[in-house]
Write a protein that holds these residues in place. Structure first.
Motif, PDB file in Angstrom:
ATOM      1  N   CYS A   1     -74.666  -6.025  -0.672  1.00 13.57           N
ATOM      2  CA  CYS A   1     -75.761  -6.979  -0.868  1.00 13.57           C
ATOM      3  C   CYS A   1     -76.465  -7.263   0.458  1.00 13.57           C
ATOM      4  CB  CYS A   1     -75.236  -8.274  -1.478  1.00 13.57           C
ATOM      5  SG  CYS A   1     -74.703  -8.043  -3.186  1.00 13.57           S
TER       6      CYS A   1
ATOM      7  N   CYS B   1     -71.309  -9.642  -0.146  1.00 13.85           N
ATOM      8  CA  CYS B   1     -70.690  -8.382   0.234  1.00 13.85           C
ATOM      9  C   CYS B   1     -71.619  -7.519   1.090  1.00 13.85           C
ATOM     10  CB  CYS B   1     -70.245  -7.604  -1.003  1.00 13.85           C
ATOM     11  SG  CYS B   1     -71.621  -6.962  -1.973  1.00 13.85           S
TER      12      CYS B   1
ATOM     13  N   CYS C   1     -68.477 -12.076  -4.485  1.00  8.21           N
ATOM     14  CA  CYS C   1     -69.757 -12.100  -3.762  1.00  8.21           C
ATOM     15  C   CYS C   1     -70.678 -13.124  -4.405  1.00  8.21           C
ATOM     16  CB  CYS C   1     -70.382 -10.703  -3.811  1.00  8.21           C
ATOM     17  SG  CYS C   1     -72.085 -10.675  -3.223  1.00  8.21           S
TER      18      CYS C   1
ATOM     19  N   CYS D   1     -74.060 -10.701  -5.936  1.00  7.11           N
ATOM     20  CA  CYS D   1     -73.902  -9.836  -7.105  1.00  7.11           C
ATOM     21  C   CYS D   1     -72.801 -10.332  -8.054  1.00  7.11           C
ATOM     22  CB  CYS D   1     -73.639  -8.390  -6.687  1.00  7.11           C
ATOM     23  SG  CYS D   1     -72.132  -8.176  -5.726  1.00  7.11           S
TER      24      CYS D   1
HETATM   25 ZN   LIG Z   1     -72.581  -8.406  -3.524  1.00  7.47          ZN
END
Ligand SMILES: [Zn+2]
Lengths: 151, 82
Positions: free
Chosen positions: A32, A29, A4, A7
């Motif tokens: 997020c 993702c 991702c 994150c």
């Molecule tokens: Zn993420």
């Protein structure tokens, strides 16, 4: 597995949302994405609601038509009595709906509005206003409005 | 104007001319005023008979070709829409 961009965690592709083409996955993702949406919720709320309202008014995907058809079907099934019962139970909502209806009628000079102007149901014994009278009255109002606009 | 149908035709034409700027608003307003009076007096008659629970024919509202009433296409086009 895919990393991702927000994150930095490595997650299976199933944890990512698809782009609108429904094929390629997004770069961040789902967690997020949702966090971002949640953060936006309060600040972008009005803007998004305005977008949705505009889409609805423009009848994108025919949703508006669908709702109108559903309302009509419901009315056909339940009849006028159910509507009157609802109005009796929800006087405030009914008054608001009536205000809206009258406003719409005034703008469009609907039969309903013009008939009411001629022979108000609460002040008149007339049950059936002649069609031709309604048409003449509507035209008179249209001319008067136009005159007011041009002055 | 002998009857309501003639009044409707007159009003419809006047509205079109007003829209096109062919006549002055004051002229159109005059007809609208007159129309208001004619409609008002027809209304009084309708009310009167409704009170007496009668359904007589009101000549002014009758038209020689009553069966073909309804909006003419030109009229519908001019009606304001939202
Ligand atoms: Zn993420």
């Amino acid at each position: 597995m895919k990393t991702c961009t927000v994150c930095g965690k490595e997650k299976p592709e199933g944890d990512y949302r698809l782009h609108s083409d429904k094929k390629t996955v997004m770069r961040y993702c789902n967690d997020c994405h949702l966090a971002k949406r949640r953060a936006q919720h309060s600040t972008k709320r009005e803007e998004r609601n305005a977008q949705f309202r505009a889409r609805y008014a423009a009848n994108v995907n025919g949703v508006k038509d669908k709702h109108a058809a559903a309302r009509k079907a419901k009315y056909a099934k339940q009849g006028r009595a159910a509507l009157i019962a609802w109005a009796a139970e929800n006087p405030e909502k009914a008054a608001e709906a009536n205000r809206k209806k009258m406003k719409r009628g005034r703008e469009r000079l609907s039969d309903y509005y013009v008939r009411r102007l001629l022979c108000h149901p609460e002040r008149s014994e007339v049950k059936q206003v002649p069609e031709i009278l309604i048409e003449c009255k509507r035209l008179q109002l249209m001319i008067e409005r136009e005159c007011r606009e041009k002055r | 104007m002998k009857n309501a149908e003639e009044l409707r035709a007159e009003l419809s034409q006047t509205f079109a001319q007003l829209k096109a700027g062919e006549i002055k608003p004051s002229e159109a307003a005059e007809l609208a005023n007159l129309a208001g009076k004619m409609i008002g007096s027809a209304k009084v008659q309708v009310e009167y008979y409704a009170l007496r629970k009668e359904q007589p024919r009101i000549e002014w509202l009758e038209s020689p070709n009553a069966k073909v009433t309804g909006d003419s296409p030109a009229f519908m086009a001019k009606r304001p829409v939202d």
